[in-house]
Design an enzyme around this catalytic site. Structure first.
Site, PDB file in Angstrom:
ATOM      1  N   LYS A   1       0.159  14.766   1.235  1.00  0.00           N
ATOM      2  CA  LYS A   1      -1.366  14.980   0.815  1.00  0.00           C
ATOM      3  C   LYS A   1      -1.415  16.587   0.435  1.00  0.00           C
ATOM      4  CE  LYS A   1      -3.713  10.954   2.713  1.00  0.00           C
ATOM      5  NZ  LYS A   1      -4.277  10.230   1.351  1.00  0.00           N
TER       6      LYS A   1
ATOM      7  N   HIS B   1       0.771  -1.204   0.012  1.00  0.00           N
ATOM      8  CA  HIS B   1      -0.013   0.059  -0.131  1.00  0.00           C
ATOM      9  C   HIS B   1       0.790   1.369  -0.062  1.00  0.00           C
ATOM     10  CE1 HIS B   1      -4.244  -1.045   0.531  1.00  0.00           C
ATOM     11  NE2 HIS B   1      -3.723  -2.318   0.898  1.00  0.00           N
TER      12      HIS B   1
ATOM     13  N   LYS C   1     -14.472   8.538  -5.252  1.00  0.00           N
ATOM     14  CA  LYS C   1     -15.820   8.701  -4.684  1.00  0.00           C
ATOM     15  C   LYS C   1     -16.455  10.203  -5.062  1.00  0.00           C
ATOM     16  CE  LYS C   1     -14.232   6.564  -0.372  1.00  0.00           C
ATOM     17  NZ  LYS C   1     -13.455   7.221   0.636  1.00  0.00           N
TER      18      LYS C   1
ATOM     19  N   THR D   1      -8.648   7.022  -2.880  1.00  0.00           N
ATOM     20  CA  THR D   1      -9.964   6.455  -3.271  1.00  0.00           C
ATOM     21  C   THR D   1     -11.010   7.746  -3.006  1.00  0.00           C
ATOM     22  OG1 THR D   1     -10.322   5.537  -0.937  1.00  0.00           O
ATOM     23  CG2 THR D   1      -9.947   4.113  -2.855  1.00  0.00           C
TER      24      THR D   1
ATOM     25  N   LYS E   1      -9.327  14.060   3.584  1.00  0.00           N
ATOM     26  CA  LYS E   1      -8.553  12.840   3.646  1.00  0.00           C
ATOM     27  C   LYS E   1      -7.516  13.119   5.072  1.00  0.00           C
ATOM     28  CE  LYS E   1      -7.003  14.209  -0.395  1.00  0.00           C
ATOM     29  NZ  LYS E   1      -7.077  12.892  -0.890  1.00  0.00           N
ATOM     30  N   ARG E   2      -6.671  12.073   5.553  1.00  0.00           N
ATOM     31  CA  ARG E   2      -6.027  12.012   6.517  1.00  0.00           C
ATOM     32  C   ARG E   2      -5.112  13.528   6.283  1.00  0.00           C
ATOM     33  NH1 ARG E   2      -5.935   8.403  10.795  1.00  0.00           N
ATOM     34  NH2 ARG E   2      -4.018   9.331  11.589  1.00  0.00           N
TER      35      ARG E   2
HETATM   36  C1  LIG Z   1     -12.426   7.286   1.314  1.00  0.00           C
HETATM   37  C2  LIG Z   1     -12.004   7.665   2.656  1.00  0.00           C
HETATM   38  C3  LIG Z   1     -10.516   7.815   2.991  1.00  0.00           C
HETATM   39  C4  LIG Z   1      -9.267   7.977   1.776  1.00  0.00           C
HETATM   40  O1  LIG Z   1      -9.140   8.985   1.526  1.00  0.00           O
HETATM   41  P1  LIG Z   1      -8.066   9.509   0.415  1.00  0.00           P
HETATM   42  O2  LIG Z   1      -8.398  10.810   0.027  1.00  0.00           O
HETATM   43  O3  LIG Z   1      -7.972   8.680  -0.436  1.00  0.00           O
HETATM   44  O4  LIG Z   1      -6.681   9.416   1.449  1.00  0.00           O
HETATM   45  C5  LIG Z   1     -10.208   8.236   4.197  1.00  0.00           C
HETATM   46  N1  LIG Z   1     -10.961   8.518   5.373  1.00  0.00           N
HETATM   47  C6  LIG Z   1     -12.347   8.185   4.872  1.00  0.00           C
HETATM   48  C7  LIG Z   1     -13.350   8.209   6.017  1.00  0.00           C
HETATM   49  C8  LIG Z   1     -12.976   7.899   3.742  1.00  0.00           C
HETATM   50  O5  LIG Z   1     -13.966   7.561   3.557  1.00  0.00           O
END
Ligand SMILES: *Cc1c(COP(=O)(O)O)cnc(C)c1O
Length: 810
Positions: free
Chosen positions: A540, A348, A646, A642, A534-535
């Site tokens: 990022k 990952h 979405k 991801t 995101k985190r």
């Molecule tokens: C999809 C999702 C993530 C992943 O987000 P990235 O932008 O791909 O790092 C993290 N936290 C939650 C709650 C999510 O639904």
């Protein structure tokens, strides 16, 4: 019996009365929720039971997905949708004068994960069941979910997330499936017994692993799989060996904490114990099941595929070896053959700080027999490379080096398949970071780009858009996400485009109401909703986003009549509690927000919203309302991402670097329907190789950069004396290792294009439509089907065309 509204209403009243001795008017939302959940459970329990029996009877090969995190969020709506009961229940509750959505709010998110990794595992569970594939999850039942984030004076404060306080409606404790685990022996010796060498453990303790099973309901196909989460207990027979409260507490602690860090490997002993605990429990339980079904262990790989999600479960490999050697008396070669046939591994991340390594003595103290086995795997591996004449690859690929165990090496050496999670990530894995392994075992490497569950992110989260889709292209997209492409025909249909814009608008109104409540801030749904969720991590680059906000603010202060589209910048992000830089960035975002949001002269042209405690459920609220999706990581750093998928599925337009799955999104929607900027992977790689990047030059030579960075340290943003300086130093003195300054101007330019594009609502809606139409490409159903076919070799047990839509019965 068929599930009808009449039946539901009658059953609901009856159970509410039986369970709580109240009628509907007196009942609390909690009681209503519990009652509803109990009906749902009753609806799938039989199918769940049948599914387990069928798999055993027919000897179906099953996949077991081992992951230290699962992040499913709430399950009520998802279960209702998958059972085909959604509309009936909403309508029934309406007749009873109950607000369904208020009731759903009672459920606590199952937040047994940090972010992308855990969310992927949960999506795969849903996708496996929905594809009729026999696939189970194996993980840990943490007592506390990911910490609850509060923002106090702009700072992140972490509070415990006691999600189990009121129980979990979806789990079933299975005492009869408990297994024992031996840890902390001081020594193992091998003694001859009945012609075999058997290990004898000296000292140490036995802990009991008790499984809590959660049914994973497939989408309208009657397939209910199992997610097994383990809790640790002290076996009764062992009570006397735990003499102090402290010792007892250690066992409780074992499953208490979810480590709240998703990007560095912390190296704590308790974490290693967690890893061994859920791995040993899972493997023992699989072998028990296999033998009980009467199968020979020689044939394990015909019945079982074990997947190692990132390196945390990698002790699966020595643990299976241990059981085969010590308990089943296999010889090494046979045991190794079985093990490597069964195991597969997903990588990952390629960031060095996230690669798991454990000091040898940690593993030795945890389970000396496991350590012995790892040493033997290593010895034979090194010997085999010497024999093959590839001794030069030993130092870079061996398992044990510098008194540490490298978990990635163990994973690759002990698996038949190694996959990356996006095309670029797999390519980098093969050509750079794991190149030496690739040269040794090219046939093991493959790509499986991540996916998302379109049911949760579109059907449940975005009912407004879903209605438009049903009306325009029919409902088949709900079963096969690729059918969303039928929407492409309507890309010039003004009526459809307007409906898409209208759906977005309604979702923005809904989010604005939430923000009013949560942040006390009024935001206009007419503004661009520009979202980065995101985190919080330096790679990022929330910081890049923040610098742009400061720049826009400065422009507006200089020229209040500047013609820009009003924008609301929306952030949701948790920082690992020990990640100082990330917390400093949160503080800066909040203080810039305070300054801008309270400045009358800005006239609502800019707003900055930090939504606290980002979670799956909040994502379901934010994503449908997003106009712009910020996917701006430094190229090569984001393995896949991801949230990018979405957001596109919900019609947001992506501002992106060529990183992770952004590249595949661009390939799907075409260059005209995405906003790409920034250094490419080749440019980043070149800078890293030649070490020629000088952040000071950007600061000194580019006035716009100097002006923005100076604002961090000259007092023009209140309350960040310390934090502003820290960020300034990160970007200059410490030479900005994520190339924020190098990408800044490109980022400004592309955002200017976004601003211009938003002024043409129909053209914007057309781009949005194309993103929605192509969003189905990233369905997790398709991703797991590829895993099933190419890695696990498992087949659907419920075929789509014989899907029994009424199989969830009452
Ligand atoms: C999809 C999702 C993530 C992943 O987000 P990235 O932008 O791909 O790092 C993290 N936290 C939650 C709650 C999510 O639904």
């Amino acid at each position: 019996m068929q599930f009808t509204k009449e039946y539901f209403i009658q059953e609901f009243k009856k159970r509410l009365n039986e369970g709580y001795a109240v009628d509907i008017k007196q009942a609390s939302n909690f009681e209503l929720y519990q009652t509803l959940a109990s009906i749902v459970r009753s609806g799938y329990n039989n199918a769940w039971h049948q599914n387990i029996k069928n798999n055993a009877r027919e000897g179906n090969k099953q996949a077991y997905y081992f992951s230290i995190e699962f992040l499913p969020g709430r399950l009520l709506q998802s279960n209702l949708l998958n059972m085909g009961w959604y509309d009936t229940v909403i309508s029934g509750l309406k007749d009873l004068d109950i607000d369904f959505y208020e009731v759903t709010e009672i459920e606590k998110d199952m937040a047994l994960g940090n972010g992308g990794l855990g969310r992927l595992a949960a999506a795969f569970m849903d996708a496996l069941a929905s594809s009729g594939l026999p696939g189970n999850g194996n993980g840990i039942r943490y007592k506390y979910g990911l910490f609850k984030q509060k923002i106090v004076d702009g700072y992140q404060v972490e509070l415990p997330n006691e999600w189990l306080n009121q129980g979990n409606s979806w789990e079933v404790r299975r005492d009869s499936k408990a297994v024992d685990i031996h840890i902390n022996a001081t020594e193992v010796s091998l003694l001859e017994k009945d012609g075999h060498l058997v290990p004898v453990y000296h000292g140490g303790k036995v802990i009991r692993a008790v499984p809590y099973d959660v049914g994973v309901v497939g989408f309208q196909n009657g397939c209910v799989n199992n997610l097994r989460l383990w809790d640790a207990e002290i076996p009764e027979s062992e009570e006397v060996n735990y003499r102090t409260l402290d010792e007892r507490r250690k066992i409780e602690d074992l499953t208490s904490i979810l480590y709240p860090d998703d990007s560095t490997s912390e190296g704590r002993r308790l974490r290693l114990l967690q890893e061994y605990f859920f791995v040993s429990a899972g493997i023992q339980s699989i072998l028990k099941h296999h033998k009980k079904a009467g199968h020979n262990l020689n044939k394990l790989a015909d019945y079982v595929a074990i997947h190692i999600n990132d390196t945390h479960p990698v002790l699966c490999i020595p643990e299976l070896m241990r059981l085969l050697l010590d308990e089943e008396h296999y010889g090494w070669d046979e045991a190794w053959e079985i093990t490597t046939q069964v195991m597969s591994y997903t990588n990952h991340t390629l960031m060095a700080e996230a690669m798991e390594k454990w000091p040898i003595h940690y593993i030795q103290e945890l389970q000396p027999r496991i350590y012995q086995i790892i040493c033997e795997i290593e010895r034979r591996y090194v010997e085999s490379l010497e024999k093959r004449g590839q001794a030069e690859l030993i130092p870079s690929t061996r398992i044990i080096a510098d008194n540490q165990i490298r978990m990635v090496s163990l994973a690759i050496i002990g698996s038949h398949s190694v996959n990356g999670v996006a095309k670029l990530h797999t390519e980098l894995m093969k050509s750079q970071v794991l190149n030496d392994f690739y040269r040794l075992f090219p046939e093991r490497f493959n790509n499986k780009t991540n996916g998302i569950t379109e049911r949760r992110w579109l059907q449940i989260a975005n009912r407004e858009l879903s209605k438009v889709l049903d009306k325009t292209i029919g409902k088949t997209w709900r079963y096969a996400a690729d059918d969303l492409e039928m929407l492409l025909k309507y890309q010039d249909d003004e009526k459809v485009l307007k409906e898409i814009n209208h759906a977005k608008y309604q979702n923005k109104v809904r989010l604005a109401e939430h923000v009013k409540k949560s942040n006390g801030l009024k935001i206009s749904p007419d503004a661009i909703f520009d979202v980065q969720i995101k985190r919080l991590h330096e790679y990022k680059r929330q910081l890049l986003n923040l610098l742009r906000i400061i720049k826009l603010y400065q422009d507006l202060k200089e020229n209040p009549n500047l013609d820009i589209q009003p924008r609301v910048f929306i952030f949701g992000a948790k920082a690992a509690p020990g990640y100082h830089e990330a917390k400093v960035i949160i503080k800066c975002i909040n203080e810039v927000g305070n300054l801008i949001n309270n400045d009358q002269t800005i006239q609502d042209k800019l707003k900055v919203v930090f939504i606290e405690d980002y979670s799956v459920s909040l994502a379901e609220l934010i994503i449908p309302a997003a106009d712009v999706s910020e996917q701006i990581s430094t190229a090569t750093k984001e393995a896949s991402g991801t949230s990018n998928m979405k957001l596109m599925l919900n019609g947001a337009l992506t501002v992106a670097t060529l990183d992770g799955a952004n590249i595949e999104i661009k390939d799907q929607v075409g260059d005209d329907n995405i906003f790409i900027f920034g250094l490419t992977k080749d440019e980043v790689t070149a800078h890293n190789q030649t070490q020629d990047y000088c952040a000071w030059d950007y600061y000194n030579n580019i006035p716009v950069i100097k002006r923005v960075l100076d604002a961090l340290i000259d007092g023009s943003i209140p309350n960040i004396q310390v934090e502003g300086r820290h960020v300034f130093d990160l970007l200059t003195r410490f030479n900005d290792q994520f190339f924020v300054l190098a990408d800044f101007e490109g980022y400004l330019a592309i955002q200017e294009q976004v601003d211009q594009a938003y002024r043409k609502p129909l053209a914007w809606a057309k781009m949005s439509l194309i993103n929605i139409a192509k969003g189905g490409h990233f369905s997790a159903d398709k991703t797991v089907q590829r895993y099933a076919k190419e890695i696990w070799h498992i087949k659907p047990v419920v075929e789509k065309d014989e899907a029994k839509y009424d199989s969830y019965q009452v």
